[in-house]
Design a protein around this motif. Structure first.
Motif, PDB file in Angstrom:
ATOM      1  N   LEU A 131      23.158  47.025  46.290  1.00 51.78           N
ATOM      2  CA  LEU A 131      22.046  46.713  45.784  1.00 51.78           C
ATOM      3  C   LEU A 131      22.063  45.511  44.850  1.00 51.78           C
ATOM      4  N   LEU A 132      23.028  45.196  43.888  1.00 52.85           N
ATOM      5  CA  LEU A 132      23.301  43.928  43.098  1.00 52.85           C
ATOM      6  C   LEU A 132      23.295  42.738  43.807  1.00 52.85           C
ATOM      7  N   LYS A 133      24.041  42.800  45.285  1.00 51.25           N
ATOM      8  CA  LYS A 133      24.173  41.616  46.187  1.00 51.25           C
ATOM      9  C   LYS A 133      22.901  41.323  46.824  1.00 51.25           C
ATOM     10  N   VAL A 134      22.284  42.385  47.261  1.00 51.61           N
ATOM     11  CA  VAL A 134      20.923  42.077  48.004  1.00 51.61           C
ATOM     12  C   VAL A 134      19.962  41.568  46.813  1.00 51.61           C
ATOM     13  N   SER A 135      20.055  42.068  45.734  1.00 49.30           N
ATOM     14  CA  SER A 135      19.048  41.436  44.605  1.00 49.30           C
ATOM     15  C   SER A 135      19.296  40.057  44.273  1.00 49.30           C
ATOM     16  N   ALA A 136      20.777  39.551  44.270  1.00 49.94           N
ATOM     17  CA  ALA A 136      21.046  38.296  43.864  1.00 49.94           C
ATOM     18  C   ALA A 136      20.641  37.500  44.819  1.00 49.94           C
ATOM     19  N   ASP A 137      21.154  37.817  46.167  1.00 49.43           N
ATOM     20  CA  ASP A 137      20.821  36.941  47.463  1.00 49.43           C
ATOM     21  C   ASP A 137      19.127  36.783  47.627  1.00 49.43           C
TER      22      ASP A 137
END
Length: 284
Positions: free
Chosen positions: A80-86
């Motif tokens: 979730l953190l990675k997708v949000s940042a991307d």
């Protein structure tokens, strides 16, 4: 360097006025400050003072809605953190609203699951779509609307009806990509939409192959003031919305509003009326 001071005094009577005045203050800074040097700390202080409680709640809610959408495509907090940042990077790079961008990615990702598209491919397609919106020169409101319409098309698996009309008007570059992919004319593509033949596979393939052209077209555009505020809003939403402390505070406040509203009859008449008015003022 020209040093322009912004003073915003925040109290219970002036909070809303200060928030409304922020745009004027920022414009004043932009016009008088040195072009190569800028007092970021002073501007940050001004913004911090001008953001009202209701605005903070709005940013937290926006980020919560975004995360709720993305949880449909992720299984761990790290994902979730990675997708949000991307997606924040994609939204800012393409000057598009983060919440609508996340919704588009979510619907696209779910729709392409059976087609074997990777995470990187879906992020790339999302960026291509946003780049085509940049090429169109539409306003932020129109961009958000067209992105939502296309997301709805991905959700149902086919682009037709009102969604096709909205995309054709707001993102003509998508039709050009489909023309190149299918070898069909614009009239034939319109008929394909009417016949329900513009499915996710056709659109995704066309956009994947059109990524470089879309990027070149976007690179030729200049950033507008409206797009600058969109990027700023994205960053503030992410910063405030992702704050655990602020999120917990907003949720606790929400619990408190519900608790009071459910127990107004147990309070004294005058106190109960006052509580009802207070809760009503907190609800948009």
């Amino acid at each position: 360097m020209t040093d322009k001071r912004i003073r915003i005094i925040l109290d219970s009577k002036s909070a809303e006025k200060n928030a409304r005045d922020l745009d004027k203050a920022v414009v004043g800074v932009g016009s008088s400050a040195d072009k190569t040097t800028f007092s970021v700390n002073k501007l940050a202080a001004a913004i911090g003072a001008a953001i009202s409680v209701s605005a903070v709640v709005s940013y937290v809610d926006a980020w919560t809605r975004l995360e709720n959408q993305l949880k449909r495509t992720t299984s761990t907090s790290d994902e979730l953190l990675k997708v949000s940042a991307d997606l924040l990077k994609v939204a800012n790079d393409t000057r598009a609203p983060i919440e609508e961008t996340a919704g588009l990615y979510t619907n696209l990702s779910i729709a392409t699951t059976k087609l074997g598209y990777s995470y990187e491919q879906n992020i790339g397609i999302t960026k291509t779509i946003n780049n085509l919106m940049l090429e169109s020169g539409k306003s932020a409101q129109d961009v958000a609307g067209s992105i939502r319409q296309l997301g709805q098309a991905f959700d149902k698996g086919v682009l037709n009806g009102d969604e096709f009309v909205s995309v054709a008007e707001g993102m003509p570059g998508i039709l050009k990509a489909i023309e190149i992919q299918t070898g069909r004319t614009r009239a034939e593509i319109k008929q394909m939409a009417a016949d329900g033949e513009l499915d996710v596979q056709t659109i995704a393939s066309a956009l994947t192959n059109y990524a470089d052209e879309a990027q070149k077209a976007a690179d030729r555009t200049n950033r507008t003031w409206e797009q600058s505020t969109t990027i700023a809003r994205n960053n503030i939403t992410a910063q405030i919305g992702a704050s655990v402390a602020l999120g917990d505070a907003v949720r606790l406040a929400g619990d408190g509003i519900i608790l009071i509203s459910e127990n107004l009859d147990k309070l004294a008449t005058i106190a109960g009326a006052a509580a009802a008015i207070y809760v009503a003022r907190l609800i948009p």
